[in-house]
Structures are given as C-alpha cells and as structure tokens.
Write a protein that holds these residues in place. Sequence first.
Motif, short mmCIF file in Angstrom:
data_model
loop_
_atom_site.label_atom_id
_atom_site.label_comp_id
_atom_site.label_asym_id
_atom_site.label_seq_id
_atom_site.Cartn_x
_atom_site.Cartn_y
_atom_site.Cartn_z
N MET A 1 -7.31 -16.83 11.62
CA MET A 1 -6.01 -16.29 11.93
C MET A 1 -5.09 -16.52 10.74
N ASP A 2 -4.30 -15.52 10.43
CA ASP A 2 -3.42 -15.57 9.26
C ASP A 2 -2.10 -14.89 9.59
N GLN A 3 -1.27 -15.56 10.37
CA GLN A 3 -0.03 -14.97 10.85
C GLN A 3 0.95 -14.63 9.73
N ASN A 4 0.91 -15.37 8.64
CA ASN A 4 1.85 -15.15 7.54
C ASN A 4 1.27 -14.29 6.41
N ASN A 5 0.10 -13.72 6.65
CA ASN A 5 -0.57 -12.88 5.65
C ASN A 5 -0.76 -13.58 4.31
N GLU A 6 -1.09 -14.87 4.38
CA GLU A 6 -1.30 -15.63 3.15
C GLU A 6 -2.52 -15.14 2.38
N TYR A 7 -3.59 -14.83 3.10
CA TYR A 7 -4.81 -14.43 2.41
C TYR A 7 -4.63 -13.14 1.61
N PRO A 8 -4.06 -12.08 2.19
CA PRO A 8 -3.84 -10.88 1.38
C PRO A 8 -2.91 -11.13 0.18
N GLN A 9 -1.91 -11.98 0.36
CA GLN A 9 -1.02 -12.32 -0.76
C GLN A 9 -1.80 -13.05 -1.86
N PHE A 10 -2.67 -13.95 -1.44
CA PHE A 10 -3.47 -14.71 -2.39
C PHE A 10 -4.39 -13.79 -3.19
N THR A 11 -5.14 -12.93 -2.50
CA THR A 11 -6.07 -12.05 -3.19
C THR A 11 -5.33 -11.07 -4.10
N GLU A 12 -4.17 -10.62 -3.67
CA GLU A 12 -3.36 -9.73 -4.51
C GLU A 12 -2.99 -10.41 -5.82
N LYS A 13 -2.64 -11.69 -5.75
CA LYS A 13 -2.31 -12.44 -6.96
C LYS A 13 -3.51 -12.52 -7.90
N LEU A 14 -4.69 -12.82 -7.36
CA LEU A 14 -5.86 -12.93 -8.22
C LEU A 14 -6.28 -11.58 -8.79
N TYR A 15 -6.22 -10.53 -7.97
CA TYR A 15 -6.59 -9.20 -8.46
C TYR A 15 -5.59 -8.69 -9.51
N SER A 16 -4.37 -9.21 -9.49
CA SER A 16 -3.37 -8.77 -10.48
C SER A 16 -3.70 -9.30 -11.88
N LYS A 17 -4.53 -10.30 -11.97
CA LYS A 17 -4.92 -10.89 -13.25
C LYS A 17 -6.26 -10.29 -13.68
N VAL A 18 -6.19 -9.15 -14.35
CA VAL A 18 -7.39 -8.39 -14.69
C VAL A 18 -8.30 -9.12 -15.67
N GLU A 19 -7.78 -10.10 -16.39
CA GLU A 19 -8.61 -10.85 -17.34
C GLU A 19 -9.44 -11.93 -16.66
N PHE A 20 -9.24 -12.09 -15.36
CA PHE A 20 -9.97 -13.10 -14.59
C PHE A 20 -10.94 -12.41 -13.65
N LEU A 21 -12.22 -12.62 -13.88
CA LEU A 21 -13.25 -12.00 -13.05
C LEU A 21 -13.68 -12.98 -11.96
N TRP A 22 -13.59 -12.55 -10.75
CA TRP A 22 -13.98 -13.40 -9.63
C TRP A 22 -14.59 -12.55 -8.54
N LYS A 23 -15.33 -13.20 -7.66
CA LYS A 23 -15.96 -12.49 -6.57
C LYS A 23 -15.59 -13.17 -5.27
N GLU A 24 -15.15 -12.37 -4.36
CA GLU A 24 -14.76 -12.84 -3.03
C GLU A 24 -16.00 -12.88 -2.15
N SER A 25 -16.25 -14.00 -1.53
CA SER A 25 -17.41 -14.14 -0.65
C SER A 25 -16.94 -14.46 0.75
N ILE A 26 -17.14 -13.53 1.63
CA ILE A 26 -16.77 -13.74 3.02
C ILE A 26 -18.03 -13.65 3.85
N SER A 27 -18.27 -14.68 4.64
CA SER A 27 -19.45 -14.71 5.49
C SER A 27 -18.97 -14.73 6.94
N GLY A 28 -19.76 -14.17 7.83
CA GLY A 28 -19.40 -14.18 9.24
C GLY A 28 -19.25 -15.60 9.77
N SER A 29 -20.09 -16.49 9.32
CA SER A 29 -20.04 -17.88 9.77
C SER A 29 -20.46 -18.78 8.63
#
Length: 113
Positions: A1-29
């Motif tokens: 649960m993310d009532q304050n939309n922290e996760y989308p804000q966080f990923t937006e910050k990382l994606y804004s830094k194009v010189e930083f390559l990262w991979k998001e890993s989301i697993s069901g469990s």
Amino acid sequence: MDQNNEYPQFTEKLYSKVEFLWKESISGSYEHAGEGFYKKVDRIILLSGLYKDNKETFEALLNAAEKYDIPIVLVRPLGLEEVPEILEEKAATIVGWNANCIIDSIKDAPETM
C-alpha cells in the motif's frame, strides 16, 4: 500500500537521472523468491515511509538481505528525518529524497551490513 504515492515519486527521480542505469525488480512475493533471484540483486532499496502498511514485505526483504548479504539502502520519508528503528538498524545507509544523493548511496552502499 502506498497512500502517498512515494514509490512512483521515487522511481521518477531515478528515471530522471539518465546517466544512472538501474533495473527495477518486482516480484509477486519476496518471501518465495529464491536464491536465483536474490543472487542477481546488488542492493535492496526500501522506502521507509511504506513500512507501516507493508510490514510483511519489508520483513521478507530484510530477511533476504541478511541471508544473501545484500546491502539495504533506506530512503527516509519525504521531509522527515526519523525512520523505524528496525529499518535503521539493518540499513547499510540512510538517505533523503534528493535523486543525486539516492544514486550516490546506491553506488556507495557498503557491501556488508
């Protein structure tokens, strides 16, 4: 649960830094993700503001970090300094919401906890 939309804000910050390559890993469990999954993980990033509503997921990730010796980068809630004590004890590093600081903390997190 993310009532304050922290996760989308966080990923937006990382994606804004194009010189930083990262991979998001989301697993069901994360509890059932095995060694093969965690051996590919360099850092576990936890948004401490999400802890209260996601304790089971956090516990699974904390256990995995310990079991597979993966450093935890803990991101404090936007505008707050305090984080849950259990997370602070396990974190290799704690950082605020500045994108450059987050990236530096990910790169510089100690390899052992």
